[in-house]
Design a protein around this motif. Sequence first.
Motif, PDB file in Angstrom:
ATOM      1  N   MET A   1      41.771  71.322  11.492  1.00  0.00           N
ATOM      2  CA  MET A   1      42.652  72.340  10.924  1.00  0.00           C
ATOM      3  C   MET A   1      42.421  73.678  11.623  1.00  0.00           C
ATOM      4  O   MET A   1      41.287  74.111  11.800  1.00  0.00           O
ATOM      5  CB  MET A   1      42.384  72.484   9.428  1.00  0.00           C
ATOM      6  CG  MET A   1      43.345  73.421   8.748  1.00  0.00           C
ATOM      7  SD  MET A   1      43.227  73.365   6.952  1.00  0.00           S
ATOM      8  CE  MET A   1      41.623  74.046   6.653  1.00  0.00           C
ATOM      9  N   VAL A   2      43.499  74.338  12.021  1.00  0.00           N
ATOM     10  CA  VAL A   2      43.431  75.647  12.653  1.00  0.00           C
ATOM     11  C   VAL A   2      43.280  76.703  11.562  1.00  0.00           C
ATOM     12  O   VAL A   2      44.022  76.698  10.588  1.00  0.00           O
ATOM     13  CB  VAL A   2      44.706  75.911  13.485  1.00  0.00           C
ATOM     14  CG1 VAL A   2      44.685  77.307  14.065  1.00  0.00           C
ATOM     15  CG2 VAL A   2      44.843  74.867  14.571  1.00  0.00           C
ATOM     16  N   GLU A   3      42.340  77.629  11.736  1.00  0.00           N
ATOM     17  CA  GLU A   3      42.132  78.713  10.787  1.00  0.00           C
ATOM     18  C   GLU A   3      42.778  79.982  11.321  1.00  0.00           C
ATOM     19  O   GLU A   3      43.090  80.084  12.502  1.00  0.00           O
ATOM     20  CB  GLU A   3      40.633  78.941  10.570  1.00  0.00           C
ATOM     21  CG  GLU A   3      39.905  77.752   9.968  1.00  0.00           C
ATOM     22  CD  GLU A   3      40.356  77.403   8.559  1.00  0.00           C
ATOM     23  OE1 GLU A   3      40.948  78.258   7.875  1.00  0.00           O
ATOM     24  OE2 GLU A   3      40.126  76.266   8.141  1.00  0.00           O
ATOM     25  N   GLY A   4      42.977  80.981  10.444  1.00  0.00           N
ATOM     26  CA  GLY A   4      43.649  82.219  10.815  1.00  0.00           C
ATOM     27  C   GLY A   4      43.048  82.920  12.019  1.00  0.00           C
ATOM     28  O   GLY A   4      43.766  83.377  12.908  1.00  0.00           O
ATOM     29  N   HIS A   5      41.707  83.006  12.084  1.00  0.00           N
ATOM     30  CA  HIS A   5      41.083  83.691  13.225  1.00  0.00           C
ATOM     31  C   HIS A   5      41.364  82.956  14.527  1.00  0.00           C
ATOM     32  O   HIS A   5      41.493  83.566  15.580  1.00  0.00           O
ATOM     33  CB  HIS A   5      39.574  83.865  12.992  1.00  0.00           C
ATOM     34  CG  HIS A   5      38.813  82.586  12.968  1.00  0.00           C
ATOM     35  ND1 HIS A   5      38.792  81.758  11.870  1.00  0.00           N
ATOM     36  CD2 HIS A   5      38.066  81.982  13.917  1.00  0.00           C
ATOM     37  CE1 HIS A   5      38.045  80.694  12.141  1.00  0.00           C
ATOM     38  NE2 HIS A   5      37.603  80.799  13.363  1.00  0.00           N
TER      39      HIS A   5
ATOM     40  N   VAL B   1      44.138  81.356  15.237  1.00  0.00           N
ATOM     41  CA  VAL B   1      45.520  81.666  15.595  1.00  0.00           C
ATOM     42  C   VAL B   1      45.574  83.000  16.331  1.00  0.00           C
ATOM     43  O   VAL B   1      46.276  83.138  17.341  1.00  0.00           O
ATOM     44  CB  VAL B   1      46.429  81.675  14.349  1.00  0.00           C
ATOM     45  CG1 VAL B   1      47.845  82.084  14.713  1.00  0.00           C
ATOM     46  CG2 VAL B   1      46.425  80.300  13.692  1.00  0.00           C
ATOM     47  N   HIS B   2      44.811  83.980  15.875  1.00  0.00           N
ATOM     48  CA  HIS B   2      44.781  85.281  16.553  1.00  0.00           C
ATOM     49  C   HIS B   2      44.169  85.162  17.947  1.00  0.00           C
ATOM     50  O   HIS B   2      44.635  85.800  18.893  1.00  0.00           O
ATOM     51  CB  HIS B   2      44.027  86.311  15.706  1.00  0.00           C
ATOM     52  CG  HIS B   2      44.808  86.729  14.506  1.00  0.00           C
ATOM     53  ND1 HIS B   2      45.626  87.837  14.509  1.00  0.00           N
ATOM     54  CD2 HIS B   2      44.931  86.165  13.278  1.00  0.00           C
ATOM     55  CE1 HIS B   2      46.221  87.942  13.334  1.00  0.00           C
ATOM     56  NE2 HIS B   2      45.815  86.940  12.566  1.00  0.00           N
ATOM     57  N   ARG B   3      43.150  84.323  18.083  1.00  0.00           N
ATOM     58  CA  ARG B   3      42.544  84.084  19.398  1.00  0.00           C
ATOM     59  C   ARG B   3      43.549  83.426  20.334  1.00  0.00           C
ATOM     60  O   ARG B   3      43.693  83.817  21.494  1.00  0.00           O
ATOM     61  CB  ARG B   3      41.287  83.214  19.254  1.00  0.00           C
ATOM     62  CG  ARG B   3      40.586  82.944  20.581  1.00  0.00           C
ATOM     63  CD  ARG B   3      39.304  82.121  20.408  1.00  0.00           C
ATOM     64  NE  ARG B   3      39.397  81.052  19.432  1.00  0.00           N
ATOM     65  CZ  ARG B   3      39.933  79.850  19.672  1.00  0.00           C
ATOM     66  NH1 ARG B   3      40.444  79.572  20.831  1.00  0.00           N
ATOM     67  NH2 ARG B   3      39.945  78.930  18.722  1.00  0.00           N
ATOM     68  N   ILE B   4      44.292  82.443  19.831  1.00  0.00           N
ATOM     69  CA  ILE B   4      45.319  81.772  20.625  1.00  0.00           C
ATOM     70  C   ILE B   4      46.381  82.769  21.076  1.00  0.00           C
ATOM     71  O   ILE B   4      46.803  82.769  22.239  1.00  0.00           O
ATOM     72  CB  ILE B   4      45.948  80.613  19.822  1.00  0.00           C
ATOM     73  CG1 ILE B   4      44.940  79.484  19.653  1.00  0.00           C
ATOM     74  CG2 ILE B   4      47.217  80.108  20.495  1.00  0.00           C
ATOM     75  CD1 ILE B   4      45.343  78.450  18.612  1.00  0.00           C
TER      76      ILE B   4
ATOM     77  N   VAL C   1      50.230  86.064  12.589  1.00  0.00           N
ATOM     78  CA  VAL C   1      50.178  86.534  11.207  1.00  0.00           C
ATOM     79  C   VAL C   1      49.620  85.374  10.393  1.00  0.00           C
ATOM     80  O   VAL C   1      50.300  84.362  10.204  1.00  0.00           O
ATOM     81  CB  VAL C   1      51.570  86.953  10.674  1.00  0.00           C
ATOM     82  CG1 VAL C   1      51.466  87.411   9.229  1.00  0.00           C
ATOM     83  CG2 VAL C   1      52.191  88.027  11.547  1.00  0.00           C
ATOM     84  N   GLY C   2      48.372  85.508   9.954  1.00  0.00           N
ATOM     85  CA  GLY C   2      47.737  84.407   9.230  1.00  0.00           C
ATOM     86  C   GLY C   2      47.648  83.172  10.112  1.00  0.00           C
ATOM     87  O   GLY C   2      47.149  83.238  11.224  1.00  0.00           O
ATOM     88  N   LYS C   3      48.161  82.031   9.625  1.00  0.00           N
ATOM     89  CA  LYS C   3      48.176  80.792  10.404  1.00  0.00           C
ATOM     90  C   LYS C   3      49.517  80.595  11.100  1.00  0.00           C
ATOM     91  O   LYS C   3      49.874  79.486  11.474  1.00  0.00           O
ATOM     92  CB  LYS C   3      47.875  79.606   9.495  1.00  0.00           C
ATOM     93  CG  LYS C   3      46.425  79.563   9.049  1.00  0.00           C
ATOM     94  CD  LYS C   3      46.142  78.430   8.109  1.00  0.00           C
ATOM     95  CE  LYS C   3      46.303  77.100   8.785  1.00  0.00           C
ATOM     96  NZ  LYS C   3      45.799  75.986   7.982  1.00  0.00           N
ATOM     97  N   ASN C   4      50.245  81.673  11.301  1.00  0.00           N
ATOM     98  CA  ASN C   4      51.564  81.618  11.923  1.00  0.00           C
ATOM     99  C   ASN C   4      51.556  82.326  13.267  1.00  0.00           C
ATOM    100  O   ASN C   4      50.946  83.387  13.414  1.00  0.00           O
ATOM    101  CB  ASN C   4      52.596  82.325  11.036  1.00  0.00           C
ATOM    102  CG  ASN C   4      52.699  81.693   9.682  1.00  0.00           C
ATOM    103  OD1 ASN C   4      53.371  80.699   9.495  1.00  0.00           O
ATOM    104  ND2 ASN C   4      51.993  82.265   8.710  1.00  0.00           N
ATOM    105  N   LEU C   5      52.243  81.736  14.231  1.00  0.00           N
ATOM    106  CA  LEU C   5      52.488  82.380  15.516  1.00  0.00           C
ATOM    107  C   LEU C   5      53.979  82.636  15.627  1.00  0.00           C
ATOM    108  O   LEU C   5      54.794  81.778  15.235  1.00  0.00           O
ATOM    109  CB  LEU C   5      52.072  81.479  16.682  1.00  0.00           C
ATOM    110  CG  LEU C   5      50.607  81.405  17.040  1.00  0.00           C
ATOM    111  CD1 LEU C   5      50.397  80.404  18.174  1.00  0.00           C
ATOM    112  CD2 LEU C   5      50.069  82.761  17.442  1.00  0.00           C
ATOM    113  N   PHE C   6      54.340  83.777  16.176  1.00  0.00           N
ATOM    114  CA  PHE C   6      55.730  84.111  16.458  1.00  0.00           C
ATOM    115  C   PHE C   6      55.827  84.377  17.946  1.00  0.00           C
ATOM    116  O   PHE C   6      55.252  85.354  18.447  1.00  0.00           O
ATOM    117  CB  PHE C   6      56.174  85.333  15.643  1.00  0.00           C
ATOM    118  CG  PHE C   6      56.141  85.077  14.163  1.00  0.00           C
ATOM    119  CD1 PHE C   6      57.227  84.506  13.523  1.00  0.00           C
ATOM    120  CD2 PHE C   6      55.012  85.382  13.418  1.00  0.00           C
ATOM    121  CE1 PHE C   6      57.190  84.244  12.156  1.00  0.00           C
ATOM    122  CE2 PHE C   6      54.964  85.128  12.051  1.00  0.00           C
ATOM    123  CZ  PHE C   6      56.060  84.558  11.421  1.00  0.00           C
TER     124      PHE C   6
END
Length: 111
Positions: A13-17, A19-22, A62-67
């Motif tokens: 499972m991908v966590e919020g932090h 997603v920001h690193r990605i 934003v959280g577990k979301n990428l735009f």
Amino acid sequence: TEQPLSSSGRTSMVEGHSVHRIATQHTRRLCGRSYKASSPNGRFAEGARLINGRSFSRIEAVGKNLFAFFAAAGQPDVVMHVHFGMSGRWSVEDAAKAAPAKDTTRLQLEG
């Protein structure tokens, strides 16, 4: 070299932090270039058509979301929303070493 991007399933499972690193990594490696978009399993065929050939202009987390924002001169941006959920994945690979798309691969970008 070409670098395909694929969005496909995996077990962790991908966590919020993460997603920001990605988003930070993709900003450095991918933004500012145009890509050929396709949907190997067909589930994102319309979205791939909309972003095909556009410039990957920016990405935000934003959280577990990428735009992911795709731009074309004189046209509004197309924004692709990615929610990693319980098993999402977005990988960057060298085209010469990339494995073939899996049956879970919704989007592949090459360029």
